[in-house]
Design a protein around this motif. Sequence first.
Motif: not given
Length: 639
Positions: A147-148, A526-531, A567-578, A590-594
Motif C-alpha cells: 500500500i505504501k 537526525k530527527v524525522s517529522v511525522p509529515d 548534511l547529517g540529517m534523517q531521510p524521510c518518506d523512504g527517500t533514503g534509498h533509490i 530526497l527529503h531530509l529533516s533534522g
Amino acid sequence: NTDPQELPPAVNVLQLFLTSPKPAVRFAAMKTVSQVAVGHPRMVSKCNEDLEALISDANRSIATLAITTLLKTGSENSIDRLLKQISVFLSEIPDEYKITIVRSLQRLCLTYPAKHRVLVGFLSNFLREEGGFDFKRSIVNSIITLIKQVPETTESSLLHLCEFIEDCEFTMLSTQILHLLGELGPGTQAPARYIRFIYNRVILENSAVRAAAVAALSKFAARCPSLRTSIMTLLKRSLDDEDDETRDRASVAVSVLKGAMDEFPYVAPDEDAEPAPEEEPVQDAPQAGDPAAFVLLQGLPMSFDRLDRSLRAYVKAPAALESAEQLTFSALPIVEEYAEPESAADDAGDMGGDAALMAAVTGEKEEKKEVVDPAAAVYAIPELASLGRVFRSSPPTELSEEETEYVVRCIKHVMPEHIILQFLIQNTVDDQRLVNCTVAIEGDSECFEVAGEVAAENIKYGETVNAFTVVTRNPEVPLAPCNFECVLRFGIVQVDTKTGEDESDPFDEEYPLEELELATSDFMAKVSVPDFRQGWEQVGNTNEVLEKFALQFKKQDDAVAAVIDFLGMQPCDGTGHIKPGEGGKKPHMLHLSGVFVGGTQVLARAQVAAQGDASGVLLKIAVRSDDPDVSRMVADCIR
C-alpha cells in the motif's frame, strides 16, 4: 561483481546439478542458483523449467528456494501460472517456509506493479486459510508495505483486510488493521464503505479491538464531515461499554465531535444543482480551525519509542529531577533516529532465502539490543556534568588502526556552547601500563578553542579507559569544518607480564593519531517529522536557501548516500534509498529533516540527477528553517 559473460558455463553446470539424485547436491546447486538470481536473473531464467520441477521436491527447503528463485526470474506473463503452482505447495508446508514465499511475492509485486490485483488477491486468500500468527502477520505486513509503495493497491487491499478482520483470531493484527483503516480509509473515494466493517468490531470483539475500532471511527468522523452524524450515532452506543478504555475514547470523541458539528455544521451539496464548469467540486474535508481535526487527528510530535528514550535521557541528566523547569515536549532532550538495518525479508531475498530458511530450521531469533545513552560517561564526571545537557553524541571515530599498540576512538558529545571529546584509549601492549593519558588537539579555527582536559589515570593491558578534552564553541562565529591534529600523550610504566608488578618509573611518551574533524553535520541531530510535506509548508520559504552543485560521483545512489552523510540529517518518506532498477533513469528526490543545536528544526529537499554524459551527478538543494544563518550553514555542508 562477476562479468555476466563469464556466467553461462557456470549456470550450465548448476543446471545439471539441479537434476542430481542426491538431495545435498540439489540443495547446494539450488542455493547457488538462488544467489546468482539476485544479481543476474536473466542468466538464471534458462533454468526455469528445472526449477519448476523442483517445486514438487520432497525436500521442502529445496522446493521453497526453487519457488523464491522463480519469483525473481519469472516474467510478468508467467505470474499467473506460478501462482497456481504455489497455491498447491503452500498448503503442504510449515508456516516458516510460507513466510519466505510471502516475502518473495511482495518483492515480485514491487517489480511488476501492474499485477498488484492478482498478487494482493492471492495473498489475501491465504489470510482466510489456517495458519499461525507469524504467517498471518507476514501477509498483513506485506500488504501494508505494498500500500505504501504501490498506492494503486490501497482500496483493494483495504477491502481484503476488512474481510480478514471479520474472522481474525489475533487481537494484535485486528488492532493494526483498524489503525490502518483509520489512517487511510477516510482518504479513499468511498470512505463510507469501511464503516460497517469497523463497527462490527465494536459489537463482536474483545475490549482491545473495540477501543481500536472506536478510535478508527473517530478518525473517519474527524476527516469526513459528511459522515459525522451517522458515526456519532454509532459512537454513542459505546458510551456504556464495560471497558474503561473503549468508554473513555468514545466519550472524548463524542464530546469533541459535538462541539465541531455545532461550530462547523455540515451543509450537503445540492444534488440537483449543476456545478459551474470552472467551479471545483466540494471537498469532504474539515474546515480550518475544526477542533475535531485537531484533537482526533493531530498525532504526537514524536514516536512512542523516541518519547521513551527521551524521557530516559532526561532522567539521567544531572539534577533533572530537581529542576523547576516545566516538563514539556520542547524541554525533553533530542534523541536521534537509529538507522534500521535492512529487514529480514530483504536479507533473505538477497541471499536467496537461505537466511530465513536457516532461521526456520535452527529456531534462532535475533535479540533486540538495548540502546545505551552514550552521554552517560560524561554525566558520570561532575566537572563535565556541570556543563549541561548533551545535545547529541556522534558515532565513534577511529583515530588509529585496530592493529596498533594503542587503539584510540573518539565520540563527540555536542552541547550548545561546548563539545566534549571522549577518547576511548585501549592498551594492547602486555608489558606496559599507561598512566596520565590525554589527547592533545591543535587546530586553526576561530570557532573552537580547547578549554581543558580530563586524563585517564591508569590503563592496564587489555583495558579501555576514557579521557576527555573540552572544546568551547563561539556561537557568534558561523560553523565551518575544522580539522584537529591529535597526539596521544601518556606515561609508560614497564610491568612484569607474569606478576603484573611495576619494573620501572613512568617515562613520558607521545603517539601521533589521525586527524579529527569537527563538521557542521556533527551539530545536527537526525530527527524525522511525522509529515514532511506539512512540515515543509509550515516552515515556509522566508529563510530558504537554494543551491546547485555538481558532484563527482559515477553512481546516483552513491551521491544520495553522500548527501545524507554531508548534511547529517534523517531521510524521510523512504527517500533514503533509490528503488532497485531506477538508479540513473530519473532524478531522485530526497527529503531530509533534522534538529540543529539549539533546537532549530531544519528541513531539506534535494534532487539528485545523474548527468547523461556520465560526468557526474547534479544536485539541487533547498534548505528551510526558522533561522537564516542555520539554513546557510546547512547548505554549505555540501563539499
